[in-house]
Structure formats: structure tokens, C-alpha cells
Design a protein around this motif. Sequence first.
Motif, PDB file in Angstrom:
ATOM      1  N   LYS A 268       0.835  -1.214   0.000  1.00 40.97           N
ATOM      2  CA  LYS A 268       0.000   0.000   0.000  1.00 40.97           C
ATOM      3  C   LYS A 268       0.863   1.256   0.000  1.00 40.97           C
ATOM      4  N   GLN A 269       2.063   1.127   0.556  1.00 36.29           N
ATOM      5  CA  GLN A 269       2.882   2.335   0.730  1.00 36.29           C
ATOM      6  C   GLN A 269       4.348   1.967   0.906  1.00 36.29           C
ATOM      7  N   ILE A 293       8.164  -1.241   3.574  1.00 36.27           N
ATOM      8  CA  ILE A 293       6.839  -1.098   2.957  1.00 36.27           C
ATOM      9  C   ILE A 293       5.745  -1.386   3.988  1.00 36.27           C
ATOM     10  N   GLU A 296      -1.349  -3.783   2.299  1.00 34.31           N
ATOM     11  CA  GLU A 296      -2.781  -3.420   2.370  1.00 34.31           C
ATOM     12  C   GLU A 296      -3.382  -3.820   3.717  1.00 34.31           C
ATOM     13  N   ARG A 318       1.094   6.387  -6.573  1.00 33.02           N
ATOM     14  CA  ARG A 318       0.219   5.699  -5.610  1.00 33.02           C
ATOM     15  C   ARG A 318       0.924   5.318  -4.307  1.00 33.02           C
ATOM     16  N   PHE A 319       2.189   5.000  -4.363  1.00 27.74           N
ATOM     17  CA  PHE A 319       2.792   4.346  -3.194  1.00 27.74           C
ATOM     18  C   PHE A 319       3.896   5.143  -2.496  1.00 27.74           C
ATOM     19  N   VAL A 320       4.294   6.264  -3.108  1.00 30.36           N
ATOM     20  CA  VAL A 320       5.336   7.095  -2.484  1.00 30.36           C
ATOM     21  C   VAL A 320       4.769   8.498  -2.272  1.00 30.36           C
ATOM     22  N   GLY A 321       4.844   8.986  -1.044  1.00 29.34           N
ATOM     23  CA  GLY A 321       4.295  10.305  -0.741  1.00 29.34           C
ATOM     24  C   GLY A 321       4.907  11.385  -1.623  1.00 29.34           C
TER      25      GLY A 321
END
Length: 545
Positions: A268-269, A293, A296, A318-321
Motif C-alpha cells: 500500500k505504501q 513497505i 494493504e 500511488r505508493f510514495v508520498g
Amino acid sequence: MHDIVIIGGGHNGLVCAAYLAEAGLKVLVVERRGVVGGAAVTEEFHPGFRNSVAAYTVSLLNPKIIADLELHRHGLRIVERRISNFLPLPDGQSFRSAPGLTQSEVARFSKRDAERLPEYERRLEVIADVVRALLLEQPPNLIEHGIVPAIEEALRAAQLGGRLNKLDLTAKRDLLDLFTKSAGDWLDHWFESDPIKALFGFDSIVGNFASPYTPGSAYVLLHHVFGEVNGKKGLWGHAIGGMGAISQAIAACCIVRGVEIRTGVAVKQVIVENAPTRAGGVVVSETPTARGIVTETGECITAKAVISNLNPKLLFERFVGAEYQPEDFRERIERYRCGSGTFRMNVALSKLPRFTCMPEPGDHMTAGIIIAPSLAYMERAYDDARAHGWSREPIVEMLIPSTLDDTLAPAGQHVASLFCQHVQPVLLGGRSWDDHKNEVADLMIATVDKYAPGFAKSVLGMMVLSPLDLERTFGLVNGDIMHGALSLDQLFSARPVLGHGDYRTPIKGLYQCGSGTHPGGGVTGAPGHNAAKVVARDMRRGRVE
Ligand SMILES: Cc1cc2nc3c(=O)[nH]c(=O)nc-3n(C[C@H](O)[C@H](O)[C@H](O)COP(=O)(O)OP(=O)(O)OC[C@H]3O[C@@H](n4cnc5c(N)ncnc54)[C@H](O)[C@@H]3O)c2cc1C
């Protein structure tokens, strides 16, 4: 703690993992789907019928990687098509290509073209060799800070320059043409008859939402000729068990080398520390650094380095600020062009098709059957798709792998891959692919049926993948099969963004290893191989804590 966590178990993520494990690192691969391989997978799509559901034919998989990872020992077997390509033509004629056959086939349409063919192939091969030599190399990177790394990159660029300089003047001119011109311009110069131009021109629009007359499309043609099958250059073949057999063999190598692979785990991130802050226009914090990481399900997995197998757009949007990304880099990622205009179908058949121009079963059934008889047809298909959403006279390549592999369909029955173009990657006018895909699937079947009457009636079941389905199923942004267009502005040192063509990103400890890095898409394993080298070197030099 793991040394490395790799996001995505596509074939490149797996290749990268296998090399890093060999370098003594502790590697974890997390894959969102229940099966590894990404776009190189074999799945049952209709009861009793299995197929390579996305990528469907092999050539580009690098021979060094096959050897290093001992893929044959891990079960990989690749067989050649008995006829390379077969083009049914609208006037009831046909055209076939295969080693030892193509020239006489061309001569049926133009004696002049047949005479020119060997020289064309020789000249193309010279340039294909240039590309081959670069596939497993880290492109020279543009460095803004630090003398030592800048010298290293300058040396890399000088080496490349030296190599290109060894080409004779004709080859240098061909290189320029092939990297900048349209395939149509390149081919029209060489040949006068349609079928041979259609055969070569088809390679220029595979995974390329463009006309063969779009500048830059000649490079896409080149991208499809640098491969080989069992040492025979330029050929395409079939992996027994489908493309998934390639991924499974790489995964088996990973397991033997101690890689941990977790499927059904969606990231998710990316965990990043140290967002840059500015005071009076001066950046005051430390370099943003990846630490691991979050999945989800909320699980945190820490690692010394994170490597992404995803399309760069997916990763950074989507996954890196956003706060961790330099503004200009983020804007370039936004502009990174994705959308290959591909529509993919898997079809279960009760029997082999019978083409009007060549009805009896034969070796042409093992070929890549191309329905696109001329460059003008392909250009119309592109123009129509741009205006209408999809081409009403589409380009279809059909492959029937069950003619070479009896593990895919029940005895006497068959599976076919339909690789179709052109369609709009994202339908304009607020329309959704979910509302139109069945209509387009029917059109694709009808297109084959026109050349092989009775084909539609032999269809027992099918799987239809619109660009939206390709995105939803495999994470391919806008359904782009290459993780981004293969245009000069998105190649080599500029893939995905100039200044980050070396598999590193603006975030320390975060790397990329997917097809959105050099040398781009296709089942090559090359980005995974190259990224592993960079990461292992950085770990050795202490650039990653
Ligand atoms: C329809 C189609 C036809 C093609 N035909 C051919 C062909 O015949 N021959 C050929 O050589 N090439 C072909 N290609 C191109 C080739 O398959 C791809 O370029 C290549 O497989 C991409 O490999 P990859 O490892 O870089 O990325 P991918 O295969 O895209 O792997 C990325 C992985 O990341 C996973 N993932 C996504 N999001 C997450 C998340 N949040 N968390 C964890 N994991 C995630 C995905 O599930 C996937 O497994 C085709 C591609 C498609 C789609």
C-alpha cells in the motif's frame, strides 16, 4: 530484517531477487496476485484450457539470464515455431516467413524486394547487435552533484561513444534512422510490396499506440528483433507450459537461492523517512530514505533497500508520498506516457481454424498469424481508434500455442491468443471499457472469421482483457504492456526520467527493476538483472544503510 524487499513478483522482480540472493543478500518478494510472473503467467481461463494469458510469445528473454539462473535446469523448455509468421491477405493470397523460406515468399510479390531482403536483414542485424550489447548495461546517468559519481558516469558514456564510433558511416546513419524515423519511412525506402512491409511493420506497432508512420516507431520495430530462440537470432518461440513456465523457472531458482516469496500480499505504501523541508528556499532536512513497505493489511516490513517492479507511474503516484519527491521529478512522472492500445483475448477452440487462403492444417498453424496486410491498413487502424475508440478493422496477431504444446488444451482442441490493436488506452468521452469490451471482443472474433470462416463457431469460451482489465489485473497503467511508451524521450538514460536512468530514484534506498527502466518492456529479464547489479554495488559501497 531483510536486506531487500521487492515490490511485485513480475519476472523482472524475480530475476532481480535471484541475482541479489546470489550476491549473499536476504531478499523478500511481495506479490499482489496469487501467482508470480506479472504479465508472464499461464492460467486456466476456461475449464480445461490454459494459456499464457497476457504475454504470449518468447524471444527477448536474455540468454545470459537463462544461463546464469539455470532456467533450463529449473524446467524451462522453449521450442521454435515451424513457420515464423503467416499473413492471410484480403485477395485470397497469403504470405509466410521462416528461415530459408521468406525470400522466395517475397519474390512472389516483388523480385526487387526479394533481392534487397538479405541486405536489409544484414543492416538491421548490425544495429540489433548495438542494442543487444546495451541490454545488460546500466545506462550512463546524468549526475548533478558529486565529482566521483559524475566521473564514473562520464566514463560509461565515453565507453558507449567509443563503441558507436566503431560502426561504419552507413551503420551510424542506419542507427540514426532507426532511433528517430517512422517504421513506414524506413520500410518504404527498402521495399515496394505490401506483405513484407506489413510483416516487419507489425513489430513497430506491437505495444505502441501509433501508426507505423509515427516518427520513432522504427525503434519499436528494432526492439522486437534483438531477441533469439535457442541461439537463433531474431526468432520467436514458445515456452512449453506457456509464459508462466518462464516465471516459474525463475521463481524456482529464487527459492533454491533462499529468496522468500510471498504471494497475495499487496503493497500500500513505501515507508520513507526525512521529507525535505525548505527554509528560505534552502533544503534543510536529510535525504529522503526508504525504510520498507506497508501492506494493504497494515503489516510493516522493514528492509535496508526497497526495489519496485511496478510501472514507475504506479509507484510514484500511488505508493510514495508526493512530499518526498522533487517537484520536477514528480511532474515528469505525471507526464510519463503509458497506454499501448492493446486488447488481449484468450480463446478456447473446438478445432483449428481453416483459412480460406490456406485451409489445410499445416505448419502455418504454429505461426504468429498476422491480420494486417499492409502498412496502410495499420495506419487506418490507428486513425480509426483515435477517432472512434477502437479500430473497426483491427490488427490481430493470433497464435495457437496448443499446436506446439499439448499441455494447454484437451486432446483435439486448441487455445488461441489474440493480441489485438488498436484501441484507445482510456476511452474518451466518458465511456468505460467495461461497457464496450464485449462488443470489441466480438469484432476481433469476426475479424479472424473473415479470413477463416467457421472460426467464430469453434469458440468454446474466452477471456477478454481490455486495457482497463490489463490495468486492474496486472497493474499495467492504462493497460501499457511495456510499462511506458518506447519512445526516444523515454528510453535508455531517460527511462523513466533523465537523471534516474540508473535504477536509482530520488529516494535513497528505493530502486526500480521493472520494464519502466532500461531496456524497457518485454519478457527480457534485463531490467531485473541490471537493477540487481546497481543495488548490490550500492550495498557493498555502503550507500544503503
Ligand atoms: C497483453 C500483453 C502481451 C504481451 N506480449 C508479450 C510477448 O508476447 N512477449 C514479450 O516478450 N512480452 C510481451 N508483453 C510484455 C511483457 O509481458 C511485459 O513487458 C513484462 O512481462 C513486464 O514484466 P515486469 O516484471 O517488468 O512487470 P510486470 O509483469 O508488470 O510485474 C509487476 C508485478 O507487480 C505486481 N504488483 C502490482 N501492484 C502491486 C502491489 N501493490 N503490491 C505487490 N505487487 C504488485 C503485479 O501483480 C505484477 O506481478 C506483453 C504484455 C502484455 C500485457
